[in-house]
Design an enzyme around this catalytic site. Structure first.
Site, mmCIF file in Angstrom:
data_model
loop_
_atom_site.group_PDB
_atom_site.id
_atom_site.type_symbol
_atom_site.label_atom_id
_atom_site.label_comp_id
_atom_site.label_asym_id
_atom_site.label_seq_id
_atom_site.Cartn_x
_atom_site.Cartn_y
_atom_site.Cartn_z
ATOM 1 N N PRO A 133 59.790 30.341 -21.191
ATOM 2 C CG PRO A 133 58.290 31.313 -19.697
ATOM 3 C CD PRO A 133 58.447 30.189 -20.653
ATOM 4 C CD GLU A 134 66.555 29.669 -21.056
ATOM 5 O OE1 GLU A 134 67.282 29.674 -20.041
ATOM 6 O OE2 GLU A 134 66.771 28.937 -22.025
ATOM 7 N NE ARG A 189 66.001 21.307 -24.322
ATOM 8 C CZ ARG A 189 65.789 22.088 -23.267
ATOM 9 N NH1 ARG A 189 65.892 21.607 -22.061
ATOM 10 N NH2 ARG A 189 65.472 23.359 -23.420
ATOM 11 C CE LYS A 248 64.344 27.003 -16.651
ATOM 12 N NZ LYS A 248 64.569 26.263 -17.916
#
Ligand SMILES: [Zn+2]
Length: 314
Positions: free
Chosen positions: A2-3, A299, A67
């Site tokens: 989740p961001e 990434r 986060k």
């Protein structure tokens, strides 16, 4: 994972339902949830200590930095004193991981098979007008990538946070965020800007998706070196990051009118209006050039080679 906008939507829902309640009991159904990804062997005494630490505490509120989410706990003021605000004493960390969910239930609702921990909550004291509201906050996690833990609160970057979050900088959406300080630190970085944006000790809460979106909106190539980029352009990147995240929150359309918080970061819950992330090989929405994808620091990074000019150093 989740961001920030997903975590914030969970925080808002959990805060609405639990702030001001007292934890009257807790049960750790699967002690592995108290461990971390690298250490899931937890002895029985750790679960007992966890339950003892949270039981009898008042939930002051659900908070977030980047986060990172936690419940701030204070001493329960006791019968007849419920109007008095409790002083923050302890944090109950809630790391959702890949598949974690926080759900608010009535005490007699059936228990989902992947429930790892249950907190019994009560609002108001016995005999008061609000007597009788018994809720349960349940942590459900199918794959056990999440984490629950109790930690002392420490001061870091302008507010009280759990001890293990003391290295996490303020995120662009919180009042403690100092844009000038973040810009100053960013402008000294000699790593590529994509990696600098993901550095949580610089600015927190910017994940892979929003880093790509912010760089596209600001017209900065992900391999640009901040120390060799004009400050005004770096300021534009930070502004864009804040804007794409607050836009995502606004369109999230989360509603917590039901007695049930069920938000899962990987469910595609947010209708993200993404301009560049995940669009490798497709046409740029601005200029029609093919969006490219490259790996930076492990990434996937997406950018338009026309709108985001490659840096020409040396
Ligand atoms: Zn373009």
């Amino acid at each position: 994972m989740p961001e920030l906008p997903e975590v914030e939507s969970v925080r808002v829902g959990v805060h609405e339902w639990t702030a001001g309640t007292t934890i009257t009991g807790a049960e750790v159904i699967d002690p592995r949830i108290l461990g971390t990804t690298s250490q899931r062997r937890i002895d029985a005494s750790a679960a007992e200590e966890f339950v003892a630490a949270v039981t009898g505490r008042r939930i002051i509120g659900a908070e977030r930095r980047g986060k990172f989410m936690w419940l701030t706990l204070g001493e329960d003021p006791g019968v007849g004193q419920s109007a008095e605000p409790a002083a923050p004493e302890l944090s109950l960390l809630v790391h959702l991981g890949m598949s974690g969910q926080l759900r608010v239930h009535n005490a007699n609702d059936s228990i989902h098979k992947h429930t790892r921990a249950i907190f019994r909550l009560e609002r108001g004291s016995a005999g008061s007008e609000t007597d009788g509201e018994s809720l349960q906050l349940r942590f459900v996690d199918q794959r056990i990538f999440g984490h629950l833990g109790v930690q002392p609160l420490v001061h870091a970057y302008g507010r009280l946070v759990p001890a293990s979050a003391n290295h996490i900088a303020a995120d662009p959406l919180e009042p403690a965020f100092e844009p000038g300080l973040a810009l100053e630190q960013l402008s000294r970085k000699r790593t590529v800007v994509k990696s600098a944006l993901l550095d949580q000790s610089l600015v927190s809460g910017i994940g892979n998706i929003y880093a790509d979106e912010a760089l596209f909106r600001a017209g900065i190539h992900p391999l640009a070196i901040p120390a060799r980029t004009r400050k005004s352009r770096l300021a534009a990147v930070l502004d864009s990051a804040a804007r794409v995240m607050s836009d995502a929150l606004a369109v999230g359309g989360t509603s917590f009118d039901a007695l049930y918080v069920n938000v899962n970061g990987e469910s595609g819950y947010f209708d993200r209006a993404l301009l560049v992330y995940g669009r490798g090989g497709q046409e740029c929405v601005r200029c029609g050039t093919e969006i490219e994808k490259m790996t930076i620091g492990g990434r996937g990074s997406h950018f338009c080679p026309n709108c985001q000019n490659a840096p020409r150093y040396r």
